[in-house]
Design an enzyme around this catalytic site. Structure first.
Site, PDB file in Angstrom:
ATOM      1  N   SER A 105     -25.666 -22.270   7.765  1.00 53.24           N
ATOM      2  CA  SER A 105     -26.445 -21.047   7.906  1.00 53.24           C
ATOM      3  C   SER A 105     -27.900 -21.380   7.637  1.00 53.24           C
ATOM      4  O   SER A 105     -28.231 -21.924   6.579  1.00 53.24           O
ATOM      5  CB  SER A 105     -25.941 -19.991   6.925  1.00 53.24           C
ATOM      6  OG  SER A 105     -26.726 -18.819   6.984  1.00 53.24           O
ATOM      7  N   LYS A 126     -25.579 -20.925  12.284  1.00 53.77           N
ATOM      8  CA  LYS A 126     -25.862 -19.497  12.208  1.00 53.77           C
ATOM      9  C   LYS A 126     -27.337 -19.317  11.895  1.00 53.77           C
ATOM     10  O   LYS A 126     -27.862 -19.934  10.966  1.00 53.77           O
ATOM     11  CB  LYS A 126     -25.005 -18.831  11.131  1.00 53.77           C
ATOM     12  CG  LYS A 126     -25.318 -17.352  10.939  1.00 53.77           C
ATOM     13  CD  LYS A 126     -24.338 -16.672   9.999  1.00 53.77           C
ATOM     14  CE  LYS A 126     -24.602 -16.984   8.548  1.00 53.77           C
ATOM     15  NZ  LYS A 126     -23.767 -16.154   7.642  1.00 53.77           N
ATOM     16  N   LYS A 139     -30.330 -16.702  10.758  1.00 55.64           N
ATOM     17  CA  LYS A 139     -30.701 -15.398  10.222  1.00 55.64           C
ATOM     18  C   LYS A 139     -31.763 -14.789  11.136  1.00 55.64           C
ATOM     19  O   LYS A 139     -32.701 -15.477  11.555  1.00 55.64           O
ATOM     20  CB  LYS A 139     -31.246 -15.530   8.804  1.00 55.64           C
ATOM     21  CG  LYS A 139     -30.229 -16.022   7.784  1.00 55.64           C
ATOM     22  CD  LYS A 139     -29.162 -14.972   7.511  1.00 55.64           C
ATOM     23  CE  LYS A 139     -28.218 -15.432   6.399  1.00 55.64           C
ATOM     24  NZ  LYS A 139     -27.206 -14.417   6.069  1.00 55.64           N
ATOM     25  N   ASP A 199     -27.151 -13.618  12.427  1.00 59.71           N
ATOM     26  CA  ASP A 199     -26.779 -12.728  11.334  1.00 59.71           C
ATOM     27  C   ASP A 199     -27.995 -11.902  10.938  1.00 59.71           C
ATOM     28  O   ASP A 199     -29.025 -12.447  10.522  1.00 59.71           O
ATOM     29  CB  ASP A 199     -26.285 -13.547  10.143  1.00 59.71           C
ATOM     30  CG  ASP A 199     -25.857 -12.684   8.963  1.00 59.71           C
ATOM     31  OD1 ASP A 199     -25.755 -11.463   9.125  1.00 59.71           O
ATOM     32  OD2 ASP A 199     -25.629 -13.257   7.877  1.00 59.71           O
ATOM     33  N   GLU A 245     -23.630 -10.947  13.925  1.00 63.65           N
ATOM     34  CA  GLU A 245     -23.092 -10.536  12.630  1.00 63.65           C
ATOM     35  C   GLU A 245     -23.938  -9.426  11.997  1.00 63.65           C
ATOM     36  O   GLU A 245     -25.152  -9.547  11.882  1.00 63.65           O
ATOM     37  CB  GLU A 245     -23.038 -11.752  11.697  1.00 63.65           C
ATOM     38  CG  GLU A 245     -22.356 -11.486  10.374  1.00 63.65           C
ATOM     39  CD  GLU A 245     -22.291 -12.728   9.499  1.00 63.65           C
ATOM     40  OE1 GLU A 245     -21.872 -12.606   8.340  1.00 63.65           O
ATOM     41  OE2 GLU A 245     -22.663 -13.823   9.982  1.00 63.65           O
ATOM     42  N   ASP A 278     -19.638  -8.106   8.070  1.00 64.15           N
ATOM     43  CA  ASP A 278     -19.699  -8.795   6.786  1.00 64.15           C
ATOM     44  C   ASP A 278     -19.826  -7.747   5.692  1.00 64.15           C
ATOM     45  O   ASP A 278     -18.832  -7.289   5.133  1.00 64.15           O
ATOM     46  CB  ASP A 278     -20.885  -9.773   6.786  1.00 64.15           C
ATOM     47  CG  ASP A 278     -21.129 -10.448   5.442  1.00 64.15           C
ATOM     48  OD1 ASP A 278     -20.361 -10.226   4.497  1.00 64.15           O
ATOM     49  OD2 ASP A 278     -22.110 -11.207   5.331  1.00 64.15           O
ATOM     50  N   LYS A 320     -15.635 -12.931   2.808  1.00 62.71           N
ATOM     51  CA  LYS A 320     -16.310 -13.523   1.655  1.00 62.71           C
ATOM     52  C   LYS A 320     -15.524 -13.173   0.403  1.00 62.71           C
ATOM     53  O   LYS A 320     -15.289 -11.993   0.119  1.00 62.71           O
ATOM     54  CB  LYS A 320     -17.745 -13.011   1.527  1.00 62.71           C
ATOM     55  CG  LYS A 320     -18.722 -13.668   2.480  1.00 62.71           C
ATOM     56  CD  LYS A 320     -20.135 -13.152   2.264  1.00 62.71           C
ATOM     57  CE  LYS A 320     -21.097 -13.838   3.248  1.00 62.71           C
ATOM     58  NZ  LYS A 320     -22.438 -13.189   3.224  1.00 62.71           N
ATOM     59  N   GLY A 327     -20.234 -17.552   3.035  1.00 59.74           N
ATOM     60  CA  GLY A 327     -20.618 -18.064   1.728  1.00 59.74           C
ATOM     61  C   GLY A 327     -21.800 -17.335   1.141  1.00 59.74           C
ATOM     62  O   GLY A 327     -22.530 -16.620   1.834  1.00 59.74           O
TER      63      GLY A 327
END
Length: 372
Positions: A136, A162, A164, A189, A216, A241, A265, A293
């Protein structure tokens, strides 16, 4: 089984590379380690991986410490139990505070699997000998810096990245990464940063053309209706999430078709027991899952690896090697990724030993109590 001693350590470790999301930037982590020791001297370890600030969710390191001392420690110290879910029943009336509960849940599972003489993965029902890891990446100062980070991770063997995203940092960085890595398993995400409006919808429709594995958590955690509406408009799966805190939330997601992938998670859902139940429920519904995570230290990271060995974790999980985040982790050996894959330990419990000397050297406060 009976827990005779409980210790808490609030540990601070610097990150090797700062990490920025849509809400904040962090350069170090403050997590709480939970050590539960039984009458035979065996110790199970768990990690309360709550952020220091209430941006991901309402919990923080400070609130978790308070809840742990006032409610969770008295609930479990000296309690008789045979399975982790029996111990978790001791704190069932405590509402919320999933991160704090997750640390105690993981310690119970570690202790339970050590008592059985099996790996944590085996105790949970894991079937894999290794899990595929993804990385990530946070928001960087510019596109060139982001591309350098992506290249560094792909060179290390990670096949899933991934990114952000946030309003103003979405289409341009995603298109740049996709152009540089046309075959990369790529997803984004938002951490709920976007409003449910026409401008956001236009961004997600454009992202729908970038061959993403998933988008996400685009909208606020409780807005299942907005996620359902967006999912109907896109071919890219929506992954939830922050929206899915318990099994009732997962059932809502399924009933509304508000997402077609689930990020499980352990911390967000309150522990390994409910995480395993979410895995089973999603599997029955045909929803693929992966393990997200919270930049855990090695204790929490090892628990995530064990969970990711379960059969419906068919997408790469956030269980990359410790060295991506920490110069020195709290467990030995550290969690290591080879060509983007992490071996599932076969030793009893989490399969790693905690370096208590290193923990103590990085601890800002401790708590230690024994049963009467």
């Amino acid at each position: 089984m009976r827990i005779e001693r409980l210790r808490l350590f609030e540990v601070s470790l610097p990150l090797v590379h700062g990490f920025e999301t849509s809400s904040h930037r962090k350069t170090h982590l403050d997590h709480i380690l939970v050590a539960a020791t039984d009458a035979d001297g065996r110790t199970g370890w768990g990690e309360i991986a709550s952020p220091a600030d209430p941006y991901y969710g309402s919990e923080t390191t400070a609130t978790a410490w308070s809840i742990a001392l006032r409610y969770l420690v008295p609930a479990v110290l000296g309690a008789e139990w045979d399975t982790p879910d029996q111990l978790e029943a001791q704190w069932r009336r405590v509402r919320g505070h999933e991160f704090a509960k997750a640390g105690f849940s993981a310690a119970a599972w570690d202790l339970h699997s050590r008592d059985l003489g099996v790996s944590l993965a085996t105790a949970l029902g894991g079937t894999r000998s290794e899990v595929v890891a993804g990385v990530s990446l946070g928001i960087e100062p510019g596109i060139d810096a982001l591309l350098a980070q992506v290249q560094r991770q792909t060179d290390a063997g990670y096949g899933r990245v991934k990114l952000k995203i946030a309003p103003g940092w979405d289409l341009e960085p995603v298109r740049a990464v996709r152009s540089a890595h046309p075959d990369l398993d790529l997803h984004v995400d938002a951490n709920g940063a976007y409003p449910d409006d026409d401008a956001a919808a236009a961004v997600f429709r454009a992202l729908d053309d970038e061959r993403l594995t998933m988008i996400e958590q685009p909208f606020a955690p409780r807005d299942f209706v907005a996620h359902a509406r967006l999912q109907q408009a896109l071919s890219t799966p929506i992954c939830l999430d922050e929206s899915v805190v318990d099994l009732a939330d997962l059932r809502t997601m399924l009933a509304l078709d508000a997402g077609r992938v689930l990020n499980i998670k352990v911390s967000r859902m309150g522990g390994l027991t409910v995480a395993r139940q979410a895995h089973d429920l999603a599997a029955d519904a045909g929803i693929p899952v992966w393990c997200g995570g919270m930049h855990e230290f090695g204790v929490g990271r090892a628990a995530n690896v064990a969970l990711s060995a379960m059969p419906n974790f068919v997408l790469p999980s956030d269980v990359s090697g410790s060295d991506k985040y920490f110069a020195r982790d709290v467990v030995v050996p550290a969690v290591v990724a080879h060509a983007g894959r992490v071996s599932v330990p076969t030793a009893p419990g989490i399969g790693h030993e905690v370096d208590e000397e290193w923990v103590r050297r990085n601890t800002s406060r401790t708590f230690d109590t024994a049963a009467a």
